[in-house]
Design a protein around this motif. Structure first.
Motif: not given
Lengths: 317, 317
Positions: B246, B253, B283-287, B250-251, B289
């Protein structure tokens, strides 16, 4: 000699702004706002903004053009990727269209990067080499300035603080994750959460209920109710502010910028909101790190000023 | 003509490495490891490493010197800020000391930045302009390479992924916050959490109990037990891996690097750990990326290779 003119455009979700300014000037020579009707599409947006630009230029030719777009863009290729609000914006070569229409070099970027650029050059980020600009309104977007230039990342997708996760047990976001900063801190989500709380807890939120009357809740209503002491509005706004503060603190720990500039409608939510954002952000920083969290200086015009900077970049300035 | 020599030093918590290599070479000409005894201080560390360097250089003079330090440093001023493990390192002008001792220009940095630099130039980050290096062992540290250079931030404190918060309801970290990546993902914290779980749940962790015997739990024991299917070890390792994933997502994104390189002892925890880190990060990445999460190529030597790069930077290479 007449000044060289820059044409600047800001394409929002429903409101577009077109401005003409002289190179190096800080006062607009002319500006026009266009409110797109429901059902407007990319063709409408382009037609009306280009017509407005021609009217404002009155036969003169700009030396450069900049445009901010409220959605993902491919800065390097000068292409709008899509709009999440307006149909027809899929893969539109906006830079080439503008260059063709006015026979001048153009640069485009998304509104978060343009806002960062605008605040850095002309607003609350002046004199600072490294900053994060965050706009908190119907969504939460972010743009970096590092060493005085926009940082876009490998895929042009950097700055997505709105979709960093600050509470993995939090509410479900539209992106499929839980507890994103945007899900907790953006205006419509906070309004929705407040509506759920009002329905579930009949004894709370008297001020908010009275203010709202029959109209649907909005971020602005929450701010007004919180200012008057409403318990539900204060709880929801504080939770959103804390989520944003945590996201800002995390971003600072990763990148150590000097300043975070906050713009967008939700930043008008009052002192409780600002205090909470700042307190949580500072408490999140590692020891020894310094960070100023300040309000935007250009308000809603930050992306338009960023468009000016994008135009100037095409002139090598 | 004899090759120009670089002197590289890596000051760890208890283990120091000194190496000599020719400019542009990839093979060490000589290397020595020093294991500091309990009670050693900065004076001991400096004396033994400088003596080892003199012995390895055998009368020759290096053209440049680089040093990695396991604690906060002021890269611009060339000063070690402190060690969290060894007394006497407060405000030590290590760069000037090295320059005085060997009459050559020196550069110093903390081990996370040095590791990032080492992996970027010589390891798993070769050919990539933007990467985040994360070391996961007794703590969790991070270093950025952006546009091919270390990104240190305004106060030289960038890269602190270990103290980004990924679970505000999580366990208390030494820094005073809850749910930091380091608190959840570093070896000693995971071992401590496993010990608490074993004490609280007598029916679980049979394999881990057997492997541990009378010795205290460690991150390494957790990995072994997890590989053999122990339920407690798997739960704790997966929780740590998810927290790290996670934090990485976050980093990404925020900065959109191309690659994340993971080093440190905990990365040897096996396939379950790696799968979890990667799955949660993706799963945390924006679409849209893209991000590769890969193991370090230089293992524990990444900071020493980073010291070589710091020396080369002083030569303008």
């Amino acid at each position: 000699m007449a000044a060289e003119l820059i044409l600047a455009l800001d394409y929002g979700g429903t409101k577009h702004t077109v401005g003409v300014i002289g190179v190096g000037e800080r006062q607009w020579r002319a500006q026009r706002r266009i409110f797109a009707p429901a059902g407007a599409d990319a063709a409408y947006d382009l037609e009306t903004t280009l017509a407005a630009a021609r009217a404002l230029l009155a036969g003169r030719q700009p030396v450069a053009i900049g445009a901010s777009f409220g959605g993902p863009t491919d800065h390097a290729r000068g292409v709008v990727v899509r709009s999440d609000h307006v149909p027809g914006w899929e893969r539109v070569p906006l830079q080439a269209l503008l260059e063709g229409a006015f026979a001048a070099p153009a640069g485009i970027d998304n509104d978060a990067n343009a806002g960062a650029l605008g605040e850095h050059r002309y607003g609350a980020g002046q004199g600072v080499a490294h900053l994060l600009y965050v706009t908190v309104s119907t969504g939460v977007g972010g743009g970096w300035i590092l060493n005085g230039a926009v940082w876009r990342g490998a895929d042009g997708l950097a700055g997505e603080i709105g979709h960093t996760v600050v509470d993995p047990a939090g509410a479900l976001c539209g992106c499929g994750k839980r507890g994103c900063v945007e899900r907790l801190a953006a205006g419509p989500f906070m309004a929705g959460d407040a509506a759920v709380m009002l329905a579930a807890e009949p004894g709370r939120g008297a001020i908010l209920r009275r203010l709202a009357g029959q109209q649907p809740l909005s971020g602005q209503l929450l701010s007004e109710a919180a200012a008057q002491g409403d318990d539900v509005a204060r709880e929801i706004l504080q939770r959103g502010a804390a989520a944003l503060g945590l996201g800002i603190g995390n971003a600072a720990n990763l990148m150590n910028p000097q300043r975070v500039v906050l713009g967008g409608g939700v930043t008008k939510a009052g002192e409780l909101w600002w205090e909470t954002v700042r307190q949580v952000a500072q408490a999140t920083l590692v020891a020894g790190m310094r960070l100023a969290v300040v309000p935007a200086g250009l308000g809603d015009d930050a992306p338009l000023w960023g468009a000016v900077a994008l135009a100037e970049a095409r002139l090598g300035r």
